[in-house]
Enzyme design. Structure first.
Site, PDB file in Angstrom:
ATOM      1  N   PRO A 220      12.264  -3.672  -2.141  1.00  0.00           N
ATOM      2  CA  PRO A 220      12.315  -4.907  -0.877  1.00  0.00           C
ATOM      3  C   PRO A 220      11.066  -5.723  -1.352  1.00  0.00           C
ATOM      4  CG  PRO A 220      11.459  -2.503  -0.353  1.00  0.00           C
ATOM      5  CD  PRO A 220      12.142  -2.325  -1.878  1.00  0.00           C
ATOM      6  N   MET A 221      11.224  -6.951  -0.887  1.00  0.00           N
ATOM      7  CA  MET A 221      10.191  -7.815  -1.165  1.00  0.00           C
ATOM      8  C   MET A 221      10.379  -8.932  -0.123  1.00  0.00           C
ATOM      9  SD  MET A 221       9.854  -8.412  -5.220  1.00  0.00           S
ATOM     10  CE  MET A 221      11.542  -8.523  -5.630  1.00  0.00           C
ATOM     11  N   ALA A 222       9.407  -8.667   0.773  1.00  0.00           N
ATOM     12  CA  ALA A 222       9.317  -9.617   1.878  1.00  0.00           C
ATOM     13  C   ALA A 222       9.233 -11.349   1.417  1.00  0.00           C
ATOM     14  CB  ALA A 222       8.181  -9.385   2.789  1.00  0.00           C
TER      15      ALA A 222
ATOM     16  N   CYS B 183       4.045  -0.572   1.723  1.00  0.00           N
ATOM     17  CA  CYS B 183       3.627  -1.890   1.813  1.00  0.00           C
ATOM     18  C   CYS B 183       1.807  -1.933   1.895  1.00  0.00           C
ATOM     19  CB  CYS B 183       4.065  -2.834   2.612  1.00  0.00           C
ATOM     20  SG  CYS B 183       3.739  -4.431   2.579  1.00  0.00           S
TER      21      CYS B 183
ATOM     22  N   LYS C 232      10.308   4.755   1.669  1.00  0.00           N
ATOM     23  CA  LYS C 232       9.496   4.201   0.772  1.00  0.00           C
ATOM     24  C   LYS C 232       8.038   4.328   0.718  1.00  0.00           C
ATOM     25  CE  LYS C 232       9.083   0.066  -2.401  1.00  0.00           C
ATOM     26  NZ  LYS C 232       7.937  -0.568  -2.041  1.00  0.00           N
TER      27      LYS C 232
ATOM     28  N   ASN D 262       9.543   3.578  -9.035  1.00  0.00           N
ATOM     29  CA  ASN D 262       9.063   2.356  -8.717  1.00  0.00           C
ATOM     30  C   ASN D 262       7.687   2.028  -9.322  1.00  0.00           C
ATOM     31  OD1 ASN D 262       7.873   0.051  -6.022  1.00  0.00           O
ATOM     32  ND2 ASN D 262       9.306  -0.465  -7.523  1.00  0.00           N
TER      33      ASN D 262
ATOM     34  N   GLY E 182      10.966  -4.540  -8.548  1.00  0.00           N
ATOM     35  CA  GLY E 182      10.828  -5.650  -8.045  1.00  0.00           C
ATOM     36  C   GLY E 182      10.454  -6.949  -8.508  1.00  0.00           C
ATOM     37  N   ARG E 183       9.426  -7.255  -8.940  1.00  0.00           N
ATOM     38  CA  ARG E 183       8.941  -8.287  -9.545  1.00  0.00           C
ATOM     39  C   ARG E 183       9.477  -8.964 -10.704  1.00  0.00           C
ATOM     40  NH1 ARG E 183       2.863  -6.586  -9.663  1.00  0.00           N
ATOM     41  NH2 ARG E 183       3.802  -4.720  -9.930  1.00  0.00           N
TER      42      ARG E 183
HETATM   43  C1  LIG Z   1       6.218 -10.541  -2.774  1.00  0.00           C
HETATM   44  C2  LIG Z   1       6.388  -9.085  -2.602  1.00  0.00           C
HETATM   45  C3  LIG Z   1       6.756  -8.516  -1.287  1.00  0.00           C
HETATM   46  C4  LIG Z   1       6.969  -7.256  -0.974  1.00  0.00           C
HETATM   47  N1  LIG Z   1       7.416  -6.741   0.031  1.00  0.00           N
HETATM   48  C5  LIG Z   1       7.527  -5.416   0.198  1.00  0.00           C
HETATM   49  C6  LIG Z   1       8.299  -5.061   1.543  1.00  0.00           C
HETATM   50  O1  LIG Z   1       8.425  -5.857   2.436  1.00  0.00           O
HETATM   51  N2  LIG Z   1       8.327  -3.634   1.904  1.00  0.00           N
HETATM   52  C7  LIG Z   1       7.969  -2.637   0.976  1.00  0.00           C
HETATM   53  O2  LIG Z   1       8.111  -1.529   0.809  1.00  0.00           O
HETATM   54  N3  LIG Z   1       7.577  -3.138  -0.401  1.00  0.00           N
HETATM   55  C8  LIG Z   1       7.260  -4.529  -0.622  1.00  0.00           C
HETATM   56  N4  LIG Z   1       6.688  -4.779  -1.857  1.00  0.00           N
HETATM   57  C9  LIG Z   1       6.422  -3.848  -2.901  1.00  0.00           C
HETATM   58  C10 LIG Z   1       7.736  -3.593  -3.639  1.00  0.00           C
HETATM   59  O3  LIG Z   1       8.634  -3.221  -3.174  1.00  0.00           O
HETATM   60  C11 LIG Z   1       7.460  -2.814  -4.935  1.00  0.00           C
HETATM   61  O4  LIG Z   1       7.169  -1.522  -4.433  1.00  0.00           O
HETATM   62  C12 LIG Z   1       6.080  -3.398  -5.824  1.00  0.00           C
HETATM   63  O5  LIG Z   1       6.476  -4.617  -6.075  1.00  0.00           O
HETATM   64  C13 LIG Z   1       6.111  -2.425  -6.908  1.00  0.00           C
HETATM   65  O6  LIG Z   1       7.245  -2.824  -7.764  1.00  0.00           O
HETATM   66  P1  LIG Z   1       7.423  -3.571  -9.158  1.00  0.00           P
HETATM   67  O7  LIG Z   1       6.484  -3.466 -10.085  1.00  0.00           O
HETATM   68  O8  LIG Z   1       8.767  -3.495  -9.875  1.00  0.00           O
HETATM   69  O9  LIG Z   1       7.247  -5.134  -8.518  1.00  0.00           O
HETATM   70  C14 LIG Z   1       6.527  -6.055  -1.960  1.00  0.00           C
HETATM   71  C15 LIG Z   1       6.300  -6.502  -3.436  1.00  0.00           C
HETATM   72  C16 LIG Z   1       6.086  -8.088  -3.460  1.00  0.00           C
HETATM   73  C17 LIG Z   1       5.882  -8.588  -4.994  1.00  0.00           C
END
Ligand SMILES: Cc1cc2nc3c(=O)[nH]c(=O)nc-3n(C[C@H](O)[C@H](O)[C@H](O)COP(=O)(O)O)c2cc1C
Length: 337
Positions: free
Chosen positions: A16-18, A100, A139, A200, A224-225
């Site tokens: 999930p990424m807002a 988050c 999460k 993750n 995510g990213r």
């Molecule tokens: C732009 C952005 C928005 C995010 N929004 C949320 C969110 O709404 N809820 C959540 O549980 N995690 C959120 N995260 C965290 C991601 O879900 C994830 O845990 C984190 O980016 C690590 O994973 P990655 O290294 O694959 O990016 C967000 C991350 C990013 C970069």
């Protein structure tokens, strides 16, 4: 990987990424190989449910199953109500955000701030699991800070509350996004609980995906990213996990098609004004590292209409096709400028 009655087609989940994992992006990632995609978080504050933003976040029209919706908040009764509301809007899985680190979320004692208060974690999980018939997932991060890594305790609370899968980002809240994600805590949780565990954090390549799965023994991974501007990463990882060999980078023509379709989906989901603005960050991610992209991105960010944005993207990709049929990323753009 199974969550309640939902059997995922593979072990690959979009994090999930807002501001990123809106319906168009979730659909795109699913069409490019992801087994599931978790929505942007929806606030548990019912005063916001009528807002344009929340209504869009609760819109799942045409989305491929299973539809997983994340809710955020700290009040058990409000979280239960938010779960019921989202199930009524089509959610097939409710995911709870305790991962988050955003200030806006943590200041109201939600997101990863909740990890500090285990009794409250238990009350929220009991309330949400009791409120809906669909599976509830959670999460979390590994803990509040390096001295308070309580993922294992929280995982046990989650399991006894009836949570059906647990995703863990291998950083503490205090780490924000600094340093590297660690996978020892995820491995320890996986060894200790019976529910599916999703690993993750910092998974950016097919090799890293395999390494993390092997090391943690997690049931799935969440990305995510690394999927921003690269939704085809899911089919690349899927192929590598199945065969041990790499798919080639996509052809320029295919990426051009994928991006144009993504843009049309964004315009129709958000309308012209917001669509053009939201599309800018996606276009920047897709083109980052490609020949000539810095100048292109700068010019593209000034454009105001869908027609102008589409023409600029078409022009950029037709120039790129001249460099070869497959995507080629460059380390330093000035080398080819
Ligand atoms: C732009 C952005 C928005 C995010 N929004 C949320 C969110 O709404 N809820 C959540 O549980 N995690 C959120 N995260 C965290 C991601 O879900 C994830 O845990 C984190 O980016 C690590 O994973 P990655 O290294 O694959 O990016 C967000 C991350 C990013 C970069």
């Amino acid at each position: 990987m199974q969550i309640g009655s939902h059997i995922l087609k593979n072990k690959l989940i979009v994090a999930p990424m807002a501001g990123v994992t809106d319906r168009p992006f979730r659909q795109l990632c699913k069409s490019m190989g992801a087994g599931m995609a978790v929505s942007e978080m929806v606030s548990s504050n019912s005063l916001l449910w009528g807002s344009e933003k929340t209504r869009r976040r609760a819109n799942h029209e045409g989305e491929v199953d299973p539809i997983s919706v994340q809710i955020a908040g700290a009040d058990p009764a409000m979280m239960a109500e938010a779960a019921r509301y989202n199930v009524a809007q089509g959610a097939q899985i409710i995911d709870i955000n305790m991962g988050c680190p955003a200030k806006k979320i943590c200041n109201v004692m939600a997101g990863s701030a909740l990890l500090q208060d285990q009794p409250l974690v238990a009350r929220i999980l009991d309330a949400v699991v009791g409120a809906v018939r669909v599976p509830v997932t959670l999460k979390i991060r590994t803990g509040w800070d390096k001295q308070h890594k309580n993922a294992l305790a929280v995982a046990r609370i989650a399991e006894s509350a009836g949570v059906q899968a647990l995703a863990i980002h291998g950083r503490t809240r205090a780490c924000a996004y600094t340093g590297h994600a660690e996978y020892d805590t995820i491995a320890a949780v996986k060894a200790a609980v019976g529910i599916p565990v999703v690993a993750n954090g910092d998974i950016t390549t097919p090799e890293k995906a395999k390494e993390v799965l092997d090391y943690t023994k997690a049931d799935a991974i969440m990305i995510g990213r690394a999927a921003q501007g690269r939704p085809w990463i899911f089919r690349e990882i899927d192929h590598y996990l199945a065969t041990g060999t790499h798919l080639q980078l996509p052809e320029v023509a295919e990426i051009h098609r994928v991006l144009i379709k993504h843009l049309y989906d964004l315009y129709s989901f958000y309308g012209e004004y917001s669509g053009v603005r939201i599309a800018r960050k996606h276009i920047s991610w897709y083109t980052k590292g490609l020949v000539g992209s810095a100048g292109f991105r700068h010019a593209m960010n000034q454009l105001q209409s869908t027609d102008q944005q589409l023409s600029a993207v078409n022009e950029f990709f037709s120039q790129l096709a001249g460099y070869g049929r497959r995507l080629t990323y460059v380390e330093a753009e000035e080398l080819v400028a």
